[in-house]
Design a protein around this motif. Structure first.
Motif, PDB file in Angstrom:
ATOM      1  N   ALA B   2      -4.765  12.527   2.500  1.00 47.62           N
ATOM      2  CA  ALA B   2      -4.675  11.506   3.533  1.00 47.62           C
ATOM      3  C   ALA B   2      -3.399  10.691   3.388  1.00 47.62           C
ATOM      4  O   ALA B   2      -2.957  10.052   4.322  1.00 47.62           O
ATOM      5  CB  ALA B   2      -5.888  10.600   3.474  1.00 47.62           C
ATOM      6  N   GLY B   3      -2.791  10.638   2.184  1.00 48.55           N
ATOM      7  CA  GLY B   3      -1.600   9.830   1.978  1.00 48.55           C
ATOM      8  C   GLY B   3      -2.003   8.382   1.735  1.00 48.55           C
ATOM      9  O   GLY B   3      -2.762   8.076   0.828  1.00 48.55           O
ATOM     10  N   VAL B   4      -1.493   7.490   2.589  1.00 49.43           N
ATOM     11  CA  VAL B   4      -1.797   6.066   2.495  1.00 49.43           C
ATOM     12  C   VAL B   4      -2.613   5.675   3.730  1.00 49.43           C
ATOM     13  O   VAL B   4      -2.171   5.921   4.856  1.00 49.43           O
ATOM     14  CB  VAL B   4      -0.516   5.216   2.429  1.00 49.43           C
ATOM     15  CG1 VAL B   4      -0.867   3.741   2.228  1.00 49.43           C
ATOM     16  CG2 VAL B   4       0.401   5.718   1.322  1.00 49.43           C
ATOM     17  N   THR B   5      -3.780   5.107   3.503  1.00 47.40           N
ATOM     18  CA  THR B   5      -4.622   4.696   4.623  1.00 47.40           C
ATOM     19  C   THR B   5      -4.842   3.193   4.589  1.00 47.40           C
ATOM     20  O   THR B   5      -4.863   2.575   3.510  1.00 47.40           O
ATOM     21  CB  THR B   5      -5.985   5.414   4.597  1.00 47.40           C
ATOM     22  OG1 THR B   5      -6.643   5.111   3.362  1.00 47.40           O
ATOM     23  CG2 THR B   5      -5.801   6.915   4.722  1.00 47.40           C
ATOM     24  N   GLN B   6      -4.995   2.612   5.760  1.00 45.31           N
ATOM     25  CA  GLN B   6      -5.243   1.187   5.886  1.00 45.31           C
ATOM     26  C   GLN B   6      -6.377   0.971   6.880  1.00 45.31           C
ATOM     27  O   GLN B   6      -6.448   1.650   7.900  1.00 45.31           O
ATOM     28  CB  GLN B   6      -4.012   0.436   6.415  1.00 45.31           C
ATOM     29  CG  GLN B   6      -2.866   0.326   5.435  1.00 45.31           C
ATOM     30  CD  GLN B   6      -1.718  -0.479   6.011  1.00 45.31           C
ATOM     31  OE1 GLN B   6      -0.605   0.020   6.116  1.00 45.31           O
ATOM     32  NE2 GLN B   6      -1.978  -1.724   6.380  1.00 45.31           N
ATOM     33  N   THR B   7      -7.226   0.005   6.571  1.00 43.45           N
ATOM     34  CA  THR B   7      -8.250  -0.421   7.521  1.00 43.45           C
ATOM     35  C   THR B   7      -8.374  -1.935   7.490  1.00 43.45           C
ATOM     36  O   THR B   7      -8.150  -2.554   6.434  1.00 43.45           O
ATOM     37  CB  THR B   7      -9.631   0.197   7.177  1.00 43.45           C
ATOM     38  OG1 THR B   7      -9.964  -0.140   5.828  1.00 43.45           O
ATOM     39  CG2 THR B   7      -9.623   1.700   7.376  1.00 43.45           C
ATOM     40  N   PRO B   8      -8.661  -2.577   8.620  1.00 49.23           N
ATOM     41  CA  PRO B   8      -8.784  -1.974   9.949  1.00 49.23           C
ATOM     42  C   PRO B   8      -7.413  -1.757  10.585  1.00 49.23           C
ATOM     43  O   PRO B   8      -6.403  -2.157  10.027  1.00 49.23           O
ATOM     44  CB  PRO B   8      -9.581  -3.034  10.710  1.00 49.23           C
ATOM     45  CG  PRO B   8      -9.110  -4.325  10.108  1.00 49.23           C
ATOM     46  CD  PRO B   8      -8.882  -4.032   8.642  1.00 49.23           C
ATOM     47  N   LYS B   9      -7.364  -1.155  11.758  1.00 48.21           N
ATOM     48  CA  LYS B   9      -6.109  -1.005  12.495  1.00 48.21           C
ATOM     49  C   LYS B   9      -5.766  -2.301  13.227  1.00 48.21           C
ATOM     50  O   LYS B   9      -4.598  -2.659  13.372  1.00 48.21           O
ATOM     51  CB  LYS B   9      -6.226   0.123  13.515  1.00 48.21           C
ATOM     52  CG  LYS B   9      -6.194   1.513  12.923  1.00 48.21           C
ATOM     53  CD  LYS B   9      -6.049   2.537  14.043  1.00 48.21           C
ATOM     54  CE  LYS B   9      -6.024   3.972  13.628  1.00 48.21           C
ATOM     55  NZ  LYS B   9      -5.677   4.339  12.326  1.00 48.21           N
ATOM     56  N   PHE B  10      -6.778  -2.976  13.745  1.00 46.57           N
ATOM     57  CA  PHE B  10      -6.598  -4.225  14.483  1.00 46.57           C
ATOM     58  C   PHE B  10      -7.651  -5.218  14.008  1.00 46.57           C
ATOM     59  O   PHE B  10      -8.764  -4.826  13.661  1.00 46.57           O
ATOM     60  CB  PHE B  10      -6.768  -4.016  15.998  1.00 46.57           C
ATOM     61  CG  PHE B  10      -5.838  -3.010  16.595  1.00 46.57           C
ATOM     62  CD1 PHE B  10      -6.239  -1.699  16.756  1.00 46.57           C
ATOM     63  CD2 PHE B  10      -4.561  -3.375  16.997  1.00 46.57           C
ATOM     64  CE1 PHE B  10      -5.380  -0.756  17.315  1.00 46.57           C
ATOM     65  CE2 PHE B  10      -3.702  -2.448  17.547  1.00 46.57           C
ATOM     66  CZ  PHE B  10      -4.109  -1.140  17.699  1.00 46.57           C
ATOM     67  N   LEU B  21      -7.886  -6.934   3.912  1.00 47.71           N
ATOM     68  CA  LEU B  21      -7.262  -5.734   4.447  1.00 47.71           C
ATOM     69  C   LEU B  21      -7.289  -4.683   3.353  1.00 47.71           C
ATOM     70  O   LEU B  21      -6.890  -4.945   2.210  1.00 47.71           O
ATOM     71  CB  LEU B  21      -5.805  -5.993   4.850  1.00 47.71           C
ATOM     72  CG  LEU B  21      -5.535  -6.667   6.204  1.00 47.71           C
ATOM     73  CD1 LEU B  21      -6.163  -8.031   6.277  1.00 47.71           C
ATOM     74  CD2 LEU B  21      -4.037  -6.749   6.447  1.00 47.71           C
ATOM     75  N   GLN B  22      -7.752  -3.491   3.723  1.00 50.68           N
ATOM     76  CA  GLN B  22      -7.895  -2.434   2.731  1.00 50.68           C
ATOM     77  C   GLN B  22      -6.705  -1.487   2.750  1.00 50.68           C
ATOM     78  O   GLN B  22      -6.153  -1.176   3.805  1.00 50.68           O
ATOM     79  CB  GLN B  22      -9.179  -1.635   2.979  1.00 50.68           C
ATOM     80  CG  GLN B  22     -10.452  -2.457   2.966  1.00 50.68           C
ATOM     81  CD  GLN B  22     -10.798  -2.964   1.570  1.00 50.68           C
ATOM     82  OE1 GLN B  22     -10.258  -2.513   0.564  1.00 50.68           O
ATOM     83  NE2 GLN B  22     -11.724  -3.926   1.508  1.00 50.68           N
ATOM     84  N   CYS B  23      -6.313  -1.022   1.564  1.00 49.58           N
ATOM     85  CA  CYS B  23      -5.274  -0.005   1.421  1.00 49.58           C
ATOM     86  C   CYS B  23      -5.715   0.970   0.340  1.00 49.58           C
ATOM     87  O   CYS B  23      -6.129   0.552  -0.747  1.00 49.58           O
ATOM     88  CB  CYS B  23      -3.941  -0.641   1.034  1.00 49.58           C
ATOM     89  SG  CYS B  23      -2.649   0.582   0.686  1.00 49.58           S
ATOM     90  N   ALA B  24      -5.636   2.245   0.658  1.00 49.06           N
ATOM     91  CA  ALA B  24      -5.998   3.270  -0.319  1.00 49.06           C
ATOM     92  C   ALA B  24      -4.976   4.398  -0.266  1.00 49.06           C
ATOM     93  O   ALA B  24      -4.422   4.699   0.790  1.00 49.06           O
ATOM     94  CB  ALA B  24      -7.394   3.818  -0.021  1.00 49.06           C
ATOM     95  N   GLN B  25      -4.715   4.998  -1.429  1.00 41.04           N
ATOM     96  CA  GLN B  25      -3.775   6.109  -1.495  1.00 41.04           C
ATOM     97  C   GLN B  25      -4.323   7.211  -2.396  1.00 41.04           C
ATOM     98  O   GLN B  25      -5.008   6.932  -3.381  1.00 41.04           O
ATOM     99  CB  GLN B  25      -2.407   5.631  -1.996  1.00 41.04           C
ATOM    100  CG  GLN B  25      -2.451   4.886  -3.316  1.00 41.04           C
ATOM    101  CD  GLN B  25      -1.820   5.606  -4.477  1.00 41.04           C
ATOM    102  OE1 GLN B  25      -1.461   6.790  -4.400  1.00 41.04           O
ATOM    103  NE2 GLN B  25      -1.671   4.901  -5.600  1.00 41.04           N
ATOM    104  N   ASP B  26      -3.988   8.449  -2.033  1.00 43.70           N
ATOM    105  CA  ASP B  26      -4.417   9.585  -2.846  1.00 43.70           C
ATOM    106  C   ASP B  26      -3.211  10.336  -3.386  1.00 43.70           C
ATOM    107  O   ASP B  26      -3.293  11.543  -3.651  1.00 43.70           O
ATOM    108  CB  ASP B  26      -5.339  10.513  -2.044  1.00 43.70           C
ATOM    109  CG  ASP B  26      -4.664  11.096  -0.814  1.00 43.70           C
ATOM    110  OD1 ASP B  26      -5.341  11.812  -0.055  1.00 43.70           O
ATOM    111  OD2 ASP B  26      -3.453  10.832  -0.603  1.00 43.70           O
ATOM    112  N   MET B  27      -2.097   9.647  -3.552  1.00 40.91           N
ATOM    113  CA  MET B  27      -0.847  10.242  -4.002  1.00 40.91           C
ATOM    114  C   MET B  27      -0.612  10.019  -5.496  1.00 40.91           C
ATOM    115  O   MET B  27       0.420  10.415  -6.028  1.00 40.91           O
ATOM    116  CB  MET B  27       0.324   9.677  -3.189  1.00 40.91           C
ATOM    117  CG  MET B  27       0.103   9.812  -1.679  1.00 40.91           C
ATOM    118  SD  MET B  27       1.349   9.023  -0.682  1.00 40.91           S
ATOM    119  CE  MET B  27       2.653  10.241  -0.792  1.00 40.91           C
ATOM    120  N   ASN B  28      -1.537   9.336  -6.149  1.00 39.99           N
ATOM    121  CA  ASN B  28      -1.427   9.039  -7.584  1.00 39.99           C
ATOM    122  C   ASN B  28      -0.155   8.246  -7.901  1.00 39.99           C
ATOM    123  O   ASN B  28       0.455   8.428  -8.957  1.00 39.99           O
ATOM    124  CB  ASN B  28      -1.471  10.337  -8.406  1.00 39.99           C
ATOM    125  CG  ASN B  28      -1.877  10.076  -9.849  1.00 39.99           C
ATOM    126  OD1 ASN B  28      -2.637   9.143 -10.130  1.00 39.99           O
ATOM    127  ND2 ASN B  28      -1.364  10.862 -10.764  1.00 39.99           N
TER     128      ASN B  28
END
Lengths: 113, 112
Positions: B2-10, B21-28
């Motif tokens: 997924a790379g870098v994801t953020q939620t919410p969009k708005f 605000l959430q940020c998650a990454q699966d790039m280690n």
């Protein structure tokens, strides 16, 4: 504090012509200088970067030049195309870290058909 | 990936409300950061982290908190929202070899 100045804020060029965007930085310890492109409503994406031990770097139609003595660096785009229309940001590393960046205010590049 | 994801969009908040605000990454990637983007002002660094358990302030940290309990997640908390925090927020990550920052899709926040 440290800063990066970017000029011009808007640049309009005819399709096929060249575009040049210039940045100056204040932190003499800066050693990493990336350029990002941001299309409308999208996230910034790296297009080219240069490190302080190199004076020039080229990738197809895009080139970046760095003058460490004068503390300025420039983005050159040749043979501009409609898809080059976007906002371009320069940045410089600060605090002797290649991760911490300070950013210019951006240049809106408009390619006229 | 997924790379870098953020939620919410708005998100729309009223003055004084709090949110995360959430940020998650699966790039280690070890390095993660939060920026805000305002018209004509480029990107300004709010907070950053060089690894799990380590965070530090950027240029504009006031009114925001962060934590980094895992390599993957780096949430940004607005403690008491103010209209001046109306902005687009980007999370970014970077590895230790090429320094390229990979941005999430952004969160557009409006505080009324």
């Amino acid at each position: 504090g440290e800063n990066v100045e970017q000029h011009p804020s808007t640049l309009s060029v005819q399709e096929g012509d060249s575009a040049v965007i210039k940045c100056t930085y204040s932190d003499s310890a800066s050693n990493y200088f990336p350029w990002y492109k941001q299309e409308l409503g999208k996230r910034p994406q790296l297009i080219i970067d240069i490190r302080s031990n190199v004076g020039e770097k080229k990738d197809q139609r895009i080139a970046v030049t760095l003058n460490k003595t004068a503390k300025h660096f420039s983005l050159h785009i040749t043979e501009t195309q409609p898809e080059d229309s976007a906002v371009y940001f320069c940045a410089a590393s600060i605090n002797r870290s290649n991760y911490q960046l300070i950013w210019g205010a951006g240049t809106k590049l408009i390619i006229k058909p | 990936n997924a790379g870098v994801t953020q939620t919410p969009k708005f998100q729309v908040l009223k003055t004084g409300q709090s949110m995360t605000l959430q940020c998650a990454q699966d790039m280690n990637h070890e390095y993660m950061s939060w920026y805000r983007q305002d018209p004509g002002m480029g990107l300004r660094l709010i907070h950053y982290s060089v690894g799990a358990g380590i965070t530090d302030q950027g240029e504009v940290p006031n009114g925001y908190n962060v934590s980094r309990s895992t390599t993957e997640d780096f949430p940004l908390r607005l403690l008491s929202a103010a209209p001046s925090q109306t902005s687009v927020y980007f999370c970014a990550t970077s590895g230790t070899t090429d320094y390229e920052q990979y941005f999430g899709p952004g969160t557009r926040l409006t505080v009324t």
